[in-house]
Design a protein around this motif. Structure first.
Motif, PDB file in Angstrom:
ATOM      1  N   GLN A   1       0.861  -1.183   0.000  1.00 27.38           N
ATOM      2  CA  GLN A   1       0.000   0.000   0.000  1.00 27.38           C
ATOM      3  C   GLN A   1       0.902   1.239   0.000  1.00 27.38           C
ATOM      4  O   GLN A   1       2.027   1.199   0.512  1.00 27.38           O
ATOM      5  N   TYR A   2       0.391   2.317  -0.583  1.00 28.84           N
ATOM      6  CA  TYR A   2       1.159   3.562  -0.512  1.00 28.84           C
ATOM      7  C   TYR A   2       0.225   4.751  -0.333  1.00 28.84           C
ATOM      8  O   TYR A   2      -0.915   4.751  -0.799  1.00 28.84           O
TER       9      TYR A   2
ATOM     10  N   GLY B   1      -4.013  -1.996   6.337  1.00 31.73           N
ATOM     11  CA  GLY B   1      -3.518  -2.718   5.168  1.00 31.73           C
ATOM     12  C   GLY B   1      -2.287  -3.541   5.498  1.00 31.73           C
ATOM     13  O   GLY B   1      -2.156  -4.689   5.053  1.00 31.73           O
TER      14      GLY B   1
ATOM     15  N   LEU C   1      -3.755   3.995  -1.006  1.00 28.30           N
ATOM     16  CA  LEU C   1      -4.643   3.820   0.139  1.00 28.30           C
ATOM     17  C   LEU C   1      -4.546   5.055   1.024  1.00 28.30           C
ATOM     18  O   LEU C   1      -3.447   5.588   1.233  1.00 28.30           O
TER      19      LEU C   1
ATOM     20  N   ASP D   1      -0.780  -0.340  -4.389  1.00 26.21           N
ATOM     21  CA  ASP D   1      -2.154   0.148  -4.378  1.00 26.21           C
ATOM     22  C   ASP D   1      -2.258   1.391  -3.500  1.00 26.21           C
ATOM     23  O   ASP D   1      -1.811   1.390  -2.340  1.00 26.21           O
TER      24      ASP D   1
ATOM     25  N   ILE E   1      -3.437   2.740   6.286  1.00 28.90           N
ATOM     26  CA  ILE E   1      -2.187   2.032   6.015  1.00 28.90           C
ATOM     27  C   ILE E   1      -1.899   0.970   7.076  1.00 28.90           C
ATOM     28  O   ILE E   1      -1.488  -0.155   6.768  1.00 28.90           O
TER      29      ILE E   1
END
Length: 268
Positions: A132-133, A167, A159, A157, A164
């Motif tokens: 995630q970023y 995730g 987010l 992906d 975060i």
């Protein structure tokens, strides 16, 4: 147009894997700098990129990856603050530290720098990672450069930052849970008479294939599970035992526990 330079401070399992992806990307190893007290020289020689000091990485990089543990981040960034201040407007900080928010990274770095916060997992080592970023004040063109450079690491992906930690509790911690399941699945095969190497091969490929089936079919896992469970068959009896053992509830609790720990790390 020149390719951006990617600098990595910290070349452990995660930093090293992302550096490997950058070397395999559009920029190539000539645009990758590695800084690590123990591992930079050997990894740089293997990948064909350049080993350097933290200060040199901060001075030369367009994207500076901060691959140290959360509790080490402040100490690592403090001596780099004067260099970062001179580079303002020229570099993007990329943090992979669990629990540390973008605002915390900026405070530790001593400036309001563009930051990409990422949460990759260990399968980036084989190009099948999930990350995630969240990005703040990063121009679109810079973000595209980053994503292109990281394409060989796996899926990235976007987010919202407040999600975060959640995730990461799924995909960041998840490989450990999957490995436990794979080991148990293989142990079951051994108990039934299979050789260890074959049982582990069957378990691992079954997990890999099922994961791909979920992603590519778009079907809900419950639907795919039902397709294997024939009426009166052996699979539904195995599922019954897993339900009695509380598999789903235990996994839920594991993810929530990891999420709460991520939140705790961010408060330290």
């Amino acid at each position: 147009m020149d390719h951006p330079i990617f600098g990595f401070i910290g070349c452990g399992n995660m930093g090293g894997a992302l550096a490997r992806a950058a070397c395999a990307g559009p920029a190539g190893p000539d645009q990758v700098l590695l800084a690590d007290h123990h591992k930079a020289q050997a990894l740089a020689q293997e990948l064909g990129c350049t080993a350097c000091t933290n200060e040199e990485a901060a001075q030369q990089s367009d994207f500076l990856f901060l691959g140290v543990k959360p509790q080490m981040m402040r100490e690592m960034l403090a001596p780099l603050q004067p260099i970062l201040a001179r580079r303002a407007g020229q570099l993007v900080l990329v943090s992979m530290a669990a629990g540390l928010t973008i605002s915390t990274i900026r405070e530790m770095a001593g400036g309001n720098y563009p930051v990409i916060r990422i949460m990759p997992n260990t399968p980036v080592q084989v190009g099948e990672g999930m990350a995630q970023y969240a990005a703040e004040d990063v121009p679109d063109a810079r973000l595209r450069d980053f994503l292109q450079a990281m394409a060989k690491a796996g899926r990235f992906d976007a987010l919202a930052e407040h999600l975060i930690d959640a995730g990461s509790a799924v995909s960041g911690c998840g490989p450990a849970y999957v490995c436990l399941f794979a080991e148990a699945l293989a142990d079951g095969g051994v108990a039934c008479g299979l050789p260890r190497d074959k049982a582990l091969q069957y378990a691992a490929q079954t997990l890999a294939g099922t994961a791909r089936l979920i992603l590519e079919s778009g079907k809900h896992p419950g639907q795919l599970k039902d397709a294997v469970c024939s009426p009166g068959g052996s699979t539904i009896q195995g599922v019954r035992k897993l339900e009695v053992g509380g598999l789903r509830g235990t996994v839920l609790e594991a993810v929530i526990a990891a999420y709460e720990k991520n939140r705790e790390l961010g408060k330290q």
